[in-house]
Design a protein around this motif. Structure first.
Motif, PDB file in Angstrom:
ATOM      1  N   TRP A  55       0.836  -1.209   0.000  1.00 37.60           N
ATOM      2  CA  TRP A  55       0.000   0.000   0.000  1.00 37.60           C
ATOM      3  C   TRP A  55       0.872   1.261   0.000  1.00 37.60           C
ATOM      4  O   TRP A  55       0.560   2.233  -0.680  1.00 37.60           O
ATOM      5  CB  TRP A  55      -0.926   0.011   1.206  1.00 37.60           C
ATOM      6  N   HIS A  56       1.940   1.214   0.801  1.00 38.00           N
ATOM      7  CA  HIS A  56       2.862   2.350   0.889  1.00 38.00           C
ATOM      8  C   HIS A  56       3.471   2.630  -0.491  1.00 38.00           C
ATOM      9  O   HIS A  56       3.567   3.791  -0.920  1.00 38.00           O
ATOM     10  CB  HIS A  56       3.950   2.024   1.918  1.00 38.00           C
ATOM     11  N   LYS A  57       3.875   1.577  -1.190  1.00 37.17           N
ATOM     12  CA  LYS A  57       4.479   1.762  -2.514  1.00 37.17           C
ATOM     13  C   LYS A  57       3.442   2.243  -3.530  1.00 37.17           C
ATOM     14  O   LYS A  57       3.745   3.091  -4.367  1.00 37.17           O
ATOM     15  CB  LYS A  57       5.144   0.465  -2.981  1.00 37.17           C
ATOM     16  N   TRP A  58       2.219   1.729  -3.437  1.00 33.34           N
ATOM     17  CA  TRP A  58       1.158   2.197  -4.346  1.00 33.34           C
ATOM     18  C   TRP A  58       0.928   3.688  -4.150  1.00 33.34           C
ATOM     19  O   TRP A  58       0.804   4.435  -5.114  1.00 33.34           O
ATOM     20  CB  TRP A  58      -0.152   1.461  -4.097  1.00 33.34           C
ATOM     21  N   ALA A  59       0.867   4.101  -2.885  1.00 34.94           N
ATOM     22  CA  ALA A  59       0.659   5.517  -2.588  1.00 34.94           C
ATOM     23  C   ALA A  59       1.833   6.346  -3.111  1.00 34.94           C
ATOM     24  O   ALA A  59       1.632   7.421  -3.680  1.00 34.94           O
ATOM     25  CB  ALA A  59       0.486   5.718  -1.088  1.00 34.94           C
ATOM     26  N   GLY A  60       3.058   5.845  -2.935  1.00 32.72           N
ATOM     27  CA  GLY A  60       4.232   6.569  -3.411  1.00 32.72           C
ATOM     28  C   GLY A  60       4.213   6.785  -4.917  1.00 32.72           C
ATOM     29  O   GLY A  60       4.506   7.886  -5.396  1.00 32.72           O
ATOM     30  N   VAL A  61       3.841   5.745  -5.667  1.00 32.26           N
ATOM     31  CA  VAL A  61       3.758   5.874  -7.126  1.00 32.26           C
ATOM     32  C   VAL A  61       2.666   6.871  -7.503  1.00 32.26           C
ATOM     33  O   VAL A  61       2.850   7.717  -8.389  1.00 32.26           O
ATOM     34  CB  VAL A  61       3.496   4.497  -7.789  1.00 32.26           C
ATOM     35  N   THR A  62       1.535   6.804  -6.809  1.00 32.75           N
ATOM     36  CA  THR A  62       0.430   7.717  -7.090  1.00 32.75           C
ATOM     37  C   THR A  62       0.827   9.154  -6.801  1.00 32.75           C
ATOM     38  O   THR A  62       0.545  10.065  -7.599  1.00 32.75           O
ATOM     39  CB  THR A  62      -0.814   7.320  -6.269  1.00 32.75           C
ATOM     40  N   ILE A  63       1.503   9.372  -5.682  1.00 33.51           N
ATOM     41  CA  ILE A  63       1.979  10.722  -5.347  1.00 33.51           C
ATOM     42  C   ILE A  63       2.946  11.206  -6.420  1.00 33.51           C
ATOM     43  O   ILE A  63       2.858  12.349  -6.883  1.00 33.51           O
ATOM     44  CB  ILE A  63       2.642  10.734  -3.957  1.00 33.51           C
ATOM     45  N   PHE A  64       3.872  10.347  -6.832  1.00 33.21           N
ATOM     46  CA  PHE A  64       4.847  10.689  -7.868  1.00 33.21           C
ATOM     47  C   PHE A  64       4.135  11.166  -9.138  1.00 33.21           C
ATOM     48  O   PHE A  64       4.476  12.210  -9.707  1.00 33.21           O
ATOM     49  CB  PHE A  64       5.717   9.469  -8.151  1.00 33.21           C
ATOM     50  N   LEU A  65       3.119  10.432  -9.579  1.00 33.78           N
ATOM     51  CA  LEU A  65       2.382  10.793 -10.795  1.00 33.78           C
ATOM     52  C   LEU A  65       1.603  12.094 -10.607  1.00 33.78           C
ATOM     53  O   LEU A  65       1.580  12.941 -11.503  1.00 33.78           O
ATOM     54  CB  LEU A  65       1.441   9.656 -11.203  1.00 33.78           C
ATOM     55  N   CYS A  66       0.986  12.272  -9.439  1.00 35.91           N
ATOM     56  CA  CYS A  66       0.256  13.517  -9.156  1.00 35.91           C
ATOM     57  C   CYS A  66       1.196  14.715  -9.116  1.00 35.91           C
ATOM     58  O   CYS A  66       0.835  15.803  -9.582  1.00 35.91           O
ATOM     59  CB  CYS A  66      -0.509  13.396  -7.840  1.00 35.91           C
ATOM     60  N   VAL A  67       2.386  14.522  -8.572  1.00 32.78           N
ATOM     61  CA  VAL A  67       3.364  15.612  -8.524  1.00 32.78           C
ATOM     62  C   VAL A  67       3.812  15.988  -9.937  1.00 32.78           C
ATOM     63  O   VAL A  67       3.940  17.173 -10.258  1.00 32.78           O
ATOM     64  CB  VAL A  67       4.570  15.248  -7.632  1.00 32.78           C
ATOM     65  N   LEU A  68       4.029  14.991 -10.792  1.00 31.59           N
ATOM     66  CA  LEU A  68       4.398  15.302 -12.183  1.00 31.59           C
ATOM     67  C   LEU A  68       3.289  16.096 -12.861  1.00 31.59           C
ATOM     68  O   LEU A  68       3.561  17.073 -13.582  1.00 31.59           O
ATOM     69  CB  LEU A  68       4.695  14.015 -12.953  1.00 31.59           C
ATOM     70  N   LEU A  69       2.031  15.706 -12.608  1.00 31.40           N
ATOM     71  CA  LEU A  69       0.896  16.442 -13.169  1.00 31.40           C
ATOM     72  C   LEU A  69       0.847  17.857 -12.599  1.00 31.40           C
ATOM     73  O   LEU A  69       0.616  18.826 -13.320  1.00 31.40           O
ATOM     74  CB  LEU A  69      -0.407  15.693 -12.862  1.00 31.40           C
ATOM     75  N   ARG A  70       1.105  17.984 -11.306  1.00 22.72           N
ATOM     76  CA  ARG A  70       1.108  19.301 -10.651  1.00 22.72           C
ATOM     77  C   ARG A  70       2.206  20.201 -11.227  1.00 22.72           C
ATOM     78  O   ARG A  70       1.992  21.398 -11.462  1.00 22.72           O
ATOM     79  CB  ARG A  70       1.307  19.118  -9.143  1.00 22.72           C
ATOM     80  N   THR A 123       8.064  -3.299  -7.591  1.00 26.49           N
ATOM     81  CA  THR A 123       6.883  -2.490  -7.290  1.00 26.49           C
ATOM     82  C   THR A 123       5.816  -2.821  -8.319  1.00 26.49           C
ATOM     83  O   THR A 123       6.049  -2.720  -9.518  1.00 26.49           O
ATOM     84  CB  THR A 123       7.234  -0.981  -7.342  1.00 26.49           C
ATOM     85  N   VAL A 124       4.644  -3.233  -7.818  1.00 28.17           N
ATOM     86  CA  VAL A 124       3.506  -3.546  -8.688  1.00 28.17           C
ATOM     87  C   VAL A 124       2.378  -2.612  -8.267  1.00 28.17           C
ATOM     88  O   VAL A 124       1.748  -2.815  -7.221  1.00 28.17           O
ATOM     89  CB  VAL A 124       3.090  -5.024  -8.578  1.00 28.17           C
ATOM     90  N   TRP A 125       2.151  -1.597  -9.076  1.00 29.81           N
ATOM     91  CA  TRP A 125       1.197  -0.542  -8.724  1.00 29.81           C
ATOM     92  C   TRP A 125      -0.213  -1.103  -8.643  1.00 29.81           C
ATOM     93  O   TRP A 125      -0.710  -1.684  -9.590  1.00 29.81           O
ATOM     94  CB  TRP A 125       1.294   0.567  -9.752  1.00 29.81           C
ATOM     95  N   PHE A 126      -0.836  -0.949  -7.471  1.00 28.39           N
ATOM     96  CA  PHE A 126      -2.170  -1.472  -7.181  1.00 28.39           C
ATOM     97  C   PHE A 126      -2.292  -2.963  -7.464  1.00 28.39           C
ATOM     98  O   PHE A 126      -3.370  -3.462  -7.763  1.00 28.39           O
ATOM     99  CB  PHE A 126      -3.251  -0.677  -7.932  1.00 28.39           C
ATOM    100  N   GLY A 127      -1.174  -3.650  -7.383  1.00 26.78           N
ATOM    101  CA  GLY A 127      -1.180  -5.094  -7.578  1.00 26.78           C
ATOM    102  C   GLY A 127      -1.442  -5.517  -9.011  1.00 26.78           C
ATOM    103  O   GLY A 127      -1.612  -6.710  -9.287  1.00 26.78           O
TER     104      GLY A 127
END
Length: 194
Positions: A55-70, A123-127
């Motif tokens: 879950w921690h890694k999924w959140a990290g990848v999601t944050i990374f993508l949101c930051v790139l969008l930001r 790392t497998v995003w959202f499994g």
């Protein structure tokens, strides 16, 4: 008689709705992911701990993508100007803090991804979406990257607290609209806005 056109308070004095939404989404996600990291770090190895790491890694990848969008959004949409009366040193401090926060918001998840790769845990995003390993398995490098990941996280936590403190100072002491630009739900301050 027609009424004069209304101007949105967002025009020039506030961030765009997309910027505000991404700011708060990323902020909540970072705080939650940081808290989860602190909690799971000391847990004994178990299926529950492995699930929390996922879950921690999924959140990290999601944050990374949101930051790139930001970052992309910020490049295309100029932020509102800081108050004219703000001292130059505060402007420079605000700019430096923002640059460092953006760098850390990219570096923290990237260091976690590198660490996972070096430790041999893909790392497998959202499994469902396997991300490529960025490094070959190397225990010593993985341990070093774990330390780097932790230092970067605590550095970002300190900067986030400084950022929050500065925003609250602007709202409650300076009584300007610096915080309201990113938190329009607060409304304008009642004091002078210079």
């Amino acid at each position: 008689m027609t009424s004069p056109p209304t101007t949105s308070p967002a025009s020039g004095t506030r961030f765009t709705g997309v910027a505000i939404g991404l700011h708060w989404l990323i902020a909540v996600a970072i705080i939650g992911t940081f808290a989860l990291g602190l909690y799971m770090h000391e847990l004994p190895l178990s299926p529950q701990k492995l699930k929390l790491y996922s879950w921690h890694k999924w959140a990290g990848v999601t944050i990374f993508l949101c930051v790139l969008l930001r970052l992309l959004w910020r490049l295309l949409h100029r932020p509102p100007e800081l108050p004219a009366g703000m001292p130059a040193w505060q402007r420079k401090a605000a700019e430096a803090t923002h640059v460092l926060l953006y760098l850390l918001m990219v570096a923290v998840p990237l260091s976690g991804w590198l660490m996972s790769s070096a430790k041999g845990f893909q790392t497998v995003w959202f499994g469902m979406v396997p991300l490529p390993d960025l490094l070959d398995k190397n225990k010593e490098l993985g341990d070093l990257l774990q330390e780097v990941h932790e230092v970067l996280n605590f550095t970002m936590a300190g900067l986030v607290l400084a950022h929050l403190g500065a925003a609250l100072k602007h709202h409650f002491i300076d009584r300007d609209d610096v915080l309201v630009r990113m938190a329009p739900f607060l409304g304008r301050t009642t004091g002078d806005t210079k």
